[in-house]
Write an enzyme that holds these catalytic residues in place. Structure first.
Site, PDB file in Angstrom:
ATOM      1  N   THR B  10      -5.515   2.919 -10.597  1.00 12.53           N
ATOM      2  CA  THR B  10      -6.427   3.822 -11.297  1.00 12.53           C
ATOM      3  C   THR B  10      -5.930   4.147 -12.706  1.00 12.53           C
ATOM      4  OG1 THR B  10      -7.140   4.806  -9.224  1.00 12.53           O
ATOM      5  CG2 THR B  10      -7.477   6.123 -11.181  1.00 12.53           C
ATOM      6  N   SER B  52      -4.987  -1.378  -5.967  1.00 11.92           N
ATOM      7  CA  SER B  52      -3.920  -1.556  -4.978  1.00 11.92           C
ATOM      8  C   SER B  52      -4.467  -1.856  -3.581  1.00 11.92           C
ATOM      9  CB  SER B  52      -2.992  -0.341  -4.954  1.00 11.92           C
ATOM     10  OG  SER B  52      -3.550   0.729  -4.247  1.00 11.92           O
ATOM     11  N   THR B  81      -2.788   4.267  -6.050  1.00 17.29           N
ATOM     12  CA  THR B  81      -2.256   5.218  -5.072  1.00 17.29           C
ATOM     13  C   THR B  81      -2.556   4.830  -3.626  1.00 17.29           C
ATOM     14  OG1 THR B  81      -4.241   6.606  -5.197  1.00 17.29           O
ATOM     15  CG2 THR B  81      -2.425   7.141  -6.706  1.00 17.29           C
ATOM     16  N   ASP B  82      -3.576   3.996  -3.422  1.00 11.50           N
ATOM     17  CA  ASP B  82      -4.007   3.724  -2.044  1.00 11.50           C
ATOM     18  C   ASP B  82      -2.949   3.021  -1.201  1.00 11.50           C
ATOM     19  OD1 ASP B  82      -6.592   4.883  -1.823  1.00 11.50           O
ATOM     20  OD2 ASP B  82      -7.344   3.346  -3.182  1.00 11.50           O
TER      21      ASP B  82
END
Lengths: 162, 162, 162, 162
Positions: B10, B52, B81-82
């Site tokens: 992101t 990700s 972040t995932d």
């Protein structure tokens, strides 16, 4: 738990659109913590809202006293860059052996401006304060300096070792 | 000297104004370092520019290999972040005893948006990496987690200990 | 008194940081008017909050009906750019001779992003609507087009005469 | 073709991070036109870069002369708000019957700040100048005033009819 002490400085300057000048109103700290999605437990306390060029010995005595009496051992202080080094030294001299980790930080450009370094510096200071051993430090330009080995280069605006 | 490895996420998403969708172009890392007035010596290397959720085992093997071969012992990785936690664990398993301090960070909102946490997180990761002992860490929400004791809370979007 | 009708479009898209997607929540119109220090007397009414690619004939009938029943003769409509021309033509056909000045505008980039054209376009549309004779117009790219002589160039993203 | 004359004013003030003061460097006009995705044919000419409180009769004579000699009949002038009304009146007196449409605009907050009204005002001025009959006007707060019927309310910062 981290204690954040606000003293003003460029960090918190705003633009007075009637007078066309810069001034202090409220601190932007809570908004900045929200923007950073911070999940740290912090208490924010505003001690003063001044340009650090106008900071007196009495003001520094107040900051020292607040640090001494703080129950939190991790303390971040937002401060104008012009006399940040002086305040750091005063803290280091007064609080030697107090067992606290104190990190001063600030900004070269007001947070209210689009191009401020404030959010970067706040993230930096809050991180250093969690892991550094007791002592007084400055967090600026992504770096960390001990109070006795730093100066502001007034030509470049950057902090450097001395 | 700190090595920064860019993998996308992101952090680096931009808005395609013709398609009305989010996409990857170039990393914003150099611009963010400039905005933060960073004076750290860093080398920035873009390994990939992906979401990700699309990161494969081969991608993770590449990241591990880059960390292993890095001459710098302090490494920051920007990452979506995932699956940041998965990559952190893969790094921790592969690089145990390698003597490097590796900090992964990312953002919940693209840097190109006004309300991004990216600059805060970058300041945080670059600070943690300078002072933490060797190991693999995540720097998000102002906090620092070790690779084996963190999870992303998908409801709140915050990272927390597990 | 100017009536502002909100229909959604890129103007009002926001970033959902949990899903990593764009979505609609509330309109940014009041905030934008505040930012522009607007002193115009306006009433803002949200008719729908949709991507203009999803706008149906029923939606357009509602917009037409709202314009017809408006007591204000100066109307600005915020609208997605993809089908702005279609809605303008539908309005022009339905409201010929109605004596109202209607200006549609939108944005190529969401207002919530730092680099949006939304504020510029809103200033433009609110100005054109005050001085143009009755009719239906598009205000985009600093220019003003009549409903029957405009098309969106899908390659460049700019509006042009046809 | 529209001619844009730049004279400085809050519009173009920047923050000097070494001195902590506001100053003028280059005009932001080209960047603002790009942000607004403007497709107008314009020529931008910087006449001076000053605070309008410091504008002299000689400066005003220069502005008048530039308007008189302009081949374009549509002219937008960016100007500090403090003496914008005085310059508008001087232009109206000197250029009566000249057949040009001249619109002055400015900003209450520098464009370089996040919360500026500059982009809104520029969109407004560029729109008014295309459709208003010859004369000298002020475009501020979303409204348009003729040079002889406007004053700045120094308490509120808003322009109003007098």
């Amino acid at each position: 738990m981290i204690r954040i002490l606000v003293t003003g400085g460029t960090f918190d300057k705003e633009y007075n659109e009637l007078a066309g000048t810069l001034f202090f109103k409220d601190t932007h700290l809570p908004e900045m913590l929200r923007l950073g999605r911070s999940r740290l437990e912090v208490t924010v306390r505003t001690l003063m809202m001044i340009d650090s060029l106008e900071m007196t010995d009495a003001d520094r005595a107040l900051i020292i006293e607040q640090c001494r009496r703080s129950e939190e051992t991790q303390i971040v202080i937002t401060h104008g860059t012009d006399t940040m080094v002086e305040t750091a030294r005063a803290l280091a001299a007064a609080l030697a052996g107090d067992g606290k980790t104190i990190v001063l930080t600030g900004a070269m450009v007001p947070y209210a401006f689009g191009s401020s370094d404030g959010l970067f510096n706040l993230g930096s200071a809050l991180s250093f304060v969690q892991v550094l051993p007791p002592g007084v430090y400055l967090a600026m330009n992504g770096r960390c300096f001990t109070a006795d080995r730093v100066r502001k280069n007034r030509e470049s605006g950057f902090f450097e070792e001395r």
